[in-house]
Design an enzyme around this catalytic site. Structure first.
Site, PDB file in Angstrom:
ATOM      1  N   TYR A  24      39.647  96.077  -3.349  1.00 61.68           N
ATOM      2  CA  TYR A  24      39.883  94.686  -2.943  1.00 61.68           C
ATOM      3  C   TYR A  24      41.356  94.324  -3.144  1.00 61.68           C
ATOM      4  CZ  TYR A  24      39.913  89.606  -3.010  1.00 61.68           C
ATOM      5  OH  TYR A  24      40.228  88.296  -2.775  1.00 61.68           O
ATOM      6  N   SER A 106      45.587  80.532  -8.125  1.00 62.67           N
ATOM      7  CA  SER A 106      44.863  80.493  -6.843  1.00 62.67           C
ATOM      8  C   SER A 106      43.724  79.480  -6.878  1.00 62.67           C
ATOM      9  CB  SER A 106      44.291  81.894  -6.573  1.00 62.67           C
ATOM     10  OG  SER A 106      43.274  81.839  -5.589  1.00 62.67           O
ATOM     11  N   TYR A 129      43.780  76.226  -0.723  1.00 62.31           N
ATOM     12  CA  TYR A 129      43.332  76.654   0.607  1.00 62.31           C
ATOM     13  C   TYR A 129      42.783  75.444   1.361  1.00 62.31           C
ATOM     14  CZ  TYR A 129      43.477  81.784   0.067  1.00 62.31           C
ATOM     15  OH  TYR A 129      43.874  83.092  -0.050  1.00 62.31           O
ATOM     16  N   THR A 155      48.290  77.293   1.333  1.00 55.40           N
ATOM     17  CA  THR A 155      48.207  78.555   2.089  1.00 55.40           C
ATOM     18  C   THR A 155      47.545  78.320   3.446  1.00 55.40           C
ATOM     19  OG1 THR A 155      48.102  79.835   0.051  1.00 55.40           O
ATOM     20  CG2 THR A 155      47.317  80.919   2.047  1.00 55.40           C
ATOM     21  N   ARG A 164      38.537  93.455   6.444  1.00 51.94           N
ATOM     22  CA  ARG A 164      39.072  94.502   5.566  1.00 51.94           C
ATOM     23  C   ARG A 164      38.015  95.594   5.420  1.00 51.94           C
ATOM     24  NH1 ARG A 164      40.873  89.901   1.379  1.00 51.94           N
ATOM     25  NH2 ARG A 164      42.074  88.675   2.880  1.00 51.94           N
ATOM     26  N   HIS A 275      50.330  87.561   3.859  1.00 60.35           N
ATOM     27  CA  HIS A 275      49.232  87.672   2.899  1.00 60.35           C
ATOM     28  C   HIS A 275      49.091  89.118   2.405  1.00 60.35           C
ATOM     29  CE1 HIS A 275      45.991  84.697   1.769  1.00 60.35           C
ATOM     30  NE2 HIS A 275      45.502  85.751   1.176  1.00 60.35           N
TER      31      HIS A 275
HETATM   32  C1  FNR Z   1      46.040  87.687  -2.462  1.00 63.43           C
HETATM   33  N1  FNR Z   1      46.780  86.664  -1.856  1.00 63.43           N
HETATM   34  C2  FNR Z   1      46.353  85.358  -1.975  1.00 63.43           C
HETATM   35  N2  FNR Z   1      47.105  84.336  -1.461  1.00 63.43           N
HETATM   36  C3  FNR Z   1      46.725  83.055  -1.628  1.00 63.43           C
HETATM   37  O1  FNR Z   1      47.428  82.157  -1.165  1.00 63.43           O
HETATM   38  N3  FNR Z   1      45.571  82.752  -2.319  1.00 63.43           N
HETATM   39  C4  FNR Z   1      44.758  83.716  -2.833  1.00 63.43           C
HETATM   40  O2  FNR Z   1      43.746  83.418  -3.448  1.00 63.43           O
HETATM   41  C5  FNR Z   1      45.136  85.078  -2.638  1.00 63.43           C
HETATM   42  N4  FNR Z   1      44.358  86.082  -3.103  1.00 63.43           N
HETATM   43  C6  FNR Z   1      44.802  87.393  -3.071  1.00 63.43           C
HETATM   44  C7  FNR Z   1      44.059  88.396  -3.671  1.00 63.43           C
HETATM   45  C8  FNR Z   1      44.566  89.693  -3.714  1.00 63.43           C
HETATM   46  C9  FNR Z   1      43.773  90.759  -4.421  1.00 63.43           C
HETATM   47  C10 FNR Z   1      45.819  89.986  -3.149  1.00 63.43           C
HETATM   48  C11 FNR Z   1      46.414  91.361  -3.226  1.00 63.43           C
HETATM   49  C12 FNR Z   1      46.537  88.996  -2.520  1.00 63.43           C
HETATM   50  C13 FNR Z   1      48.085  86.954  -1.251  1.00 63.43           C
HETATM   51  C14 FNR Z   1      49.207  86.912  -2.286  1.00 63.43           C
HETATM   52  O3  FNR Z   1      49.454  85.607  -2.727  1.00 63.43           O
HETATM   53  C15 FNR Z   1      50.533  87.459  -1.717  1.00 63.43           C
HETATM   54  O4  FNR Z   1      50.856  86.783  -0.539  1.00 63.43           O
HETATM   55  C16 FNR Z   1      50.452  88.959  -1.425  1.00 63.43           C
HETATM   56  O5  FNR Z   1      49.801  89.628  -2.473  1.00 63.43           O
HETATM   57  C17 FNR Z   1      51.853  89.526  -1.241  1.00 63.43           C
HETATM   58  O6  FNR Z   1      51.796  90.863  -0.874  1.00 63.43           O
HETATM   59  P1  FNR Z   1      51.995  92.087  -1.917  1.00 63.43           P
HETATM   60  O7  FNR Z   1      53.211  91.797  -2.715  1.00 63.43           O
HETATM   61  O8  FNR Z   1      50.769  92.110  -2.744  1.00 63.43           O
HETATM   62  O9  FNR Z   1      52.123  93.255  -1.014  1.00 63.43           O
END
Ligand code: FNR
Length: 380
Positions: A24, A106, A129, A155, A164, A275
């Protein structure tokens, strides 16, 4: 195991977590092309080595949205963080505060706003969100204000959940998901003990009131699809702007036209982001989208960026492309899953050290001096 990079933390997290959780975190949408390009487009950018420029006073500090930060980074909002380590949101928030950088909670966290703001010695950011239930959103905004959140990260790149494949295979979503997850979890006793899944029940703290009978973890992606509102438009953001008096940051912008729209509704900042490659596979990497966006709105609001950042070098590269600050996503989550709060502290120390080296060897002493000129000519 000696851990000296995000690659090491990732491997340690892979060993510790049940497969459905590691996949995940680690996975992205469809064939994961954008996820891969986020990382490779950044890593491929060549820096311009300069020498003999007196770099004895490299200063990494900055001010974002009126607050001093020791480093130009923040911990990105990541859902289910309390499933990767015990009360994971609180642990990460404490580590961020100790280093002098913001932690962003989050909407879909395990620990809620009140618990995290109480645990954190410094104010946090809150990510929201777009939920169908607007009255509930209003409540959450009020709770964020009560908790002293110093910025709202709104977001907008998840009107619908991305597809996914890894989540379907691993048991994070789809039919019989809960049973398959349970099977994997029992084979990871060190994780179960650490996270405390066998004791305190896990739910999504902030959204518990709208979860209904199920905990939200039963069919997480199904729950997102049912409760997120795809009908929202730019004009609806006036409503948020009215409700939230503090800094408003729109997260998930990948196009200059949308960046201009964010400036028009009075946003204080944007996060250039796809994201982490988890939504629409095939879109531009953040590194490629960022320069045009910074050019279009860099003088109107604060441009932040994320997606693909795995080192302090990558932070410097994002700054060179026009960002004023960078969000760390998976980089800090791997560290948290591997070693809890101390892992996050270690990761932030690593990022700092790597940034210092990158700045010293590109001949700059302050963040203000970082621009495209620190990239090699071929990449400018
Ligand atoms: C996220 N991201 C995310 N963004 C957000 O606005 N609310 C959320 O709840 C989540 N949840 C989430 C879960 C997981 C497991 C991941 C990996 C990512 C996106 C996150 O904020 C961010 O934009 C990305 O993780 C950036 O990319 P990298 O640095 O992980 O490659």
């Amino acid at each position: 195991m000696i851990v000296s990079s995000t690659t090491d933390f990732r491997e340690a997290a892979r060993r510790k977590l049940p497969r459905f959780l590691f996949d995940y975190i680690d996975g992205g949408a469809y064939a994961e092309r954008t996820l891969a390009r986020n990382v490779s487009d950044l890593a491929d950018l060549s820096l311009r080595q300069r020498v003999l420029k007196d770099v004895s006073h490299v200063d990494l500090s900055t001010t974002l949205f009126g607050h001093y930060q020791a480093l130009p980074v923040a911990l990105a909002p990541v859902g289910l963080t309390g499933m990767y380590a015990r009360r994971g949101e609180c642990q990460a928030a404490k580590a961020a505060a100790a280093k002098g950088v913001p932690f962003c909670l989050s909407t879909v966290s395990v620990c809620d706003l009140a618990e995290v703001s109480k645990a954190s010695p410094a104010p946090i950011w809150f990510q929201l969100y777009v939920l169908r239930d607007r009255a509930f959103m209003r409540d959450l905004l009020a709770k964020a204000a009560d908790a002293g959140a110093t910025a709202l990260v709104f977001t907008v790149d998840m009107p619908v959940p991305g597809a996914r494949y890894r989540d379907a295979h691993s048991g994070m979503s789809g039919p019989n998901a809960a049973a398959r997850r349970l099977m994997q979890a029992v084979f990871k006793p060190s994780w179960a003990w650490d996270v405390g899944v066998m004791g305190r029940p896990h739910t999504l703290g902030n959204v518990a009131p709208v979860l209904g009978a199920n905990s939200g973890l039963e069919d997480f992606m199904g729950w997102l699809g049912a409760n997120f509102d795809p009908s929202i438009q730019w004009k609806d953001l006036d409503w948020i702007r009215d409700q939230w008096k503090g800094p408003l940051i729109i997260k998930g912008v990948l196009d200059p036209e949308d960046a201009k729209a964010a400036a028009d509704i009075g946003a204080d900042g944007i996060v250039v982001s796809n994201h982490g490659g988890r939504q629409l596979d095939g879109v531009l990497s953040s590194a490629r989208a960022l320069p045009d966006i910074a050019e279009a709105v860099g003088d109107k609001l604060t441009v932040l960026a994320d997606s693909g950042v795995r080192s302090g070098l990558d932070v410097v590269r994002m700054l060179a492309l026009g960002a004023k600050g960078v969000l760390l996503g998976r980089a800090f989550i791997y560290a948290l899953a591997a070693r809890g709060g101390p892992g996050v502290s270690q990761l932030l120390d690593l990022i700092e050290k790597e940034m210092r080296v990158a700045m010293a060897l590109t001949g700059v002493n302050s963040l203000a001096e970082i621009d495209r000129s620190i990239l090699a000519k071929v990449d400018r």
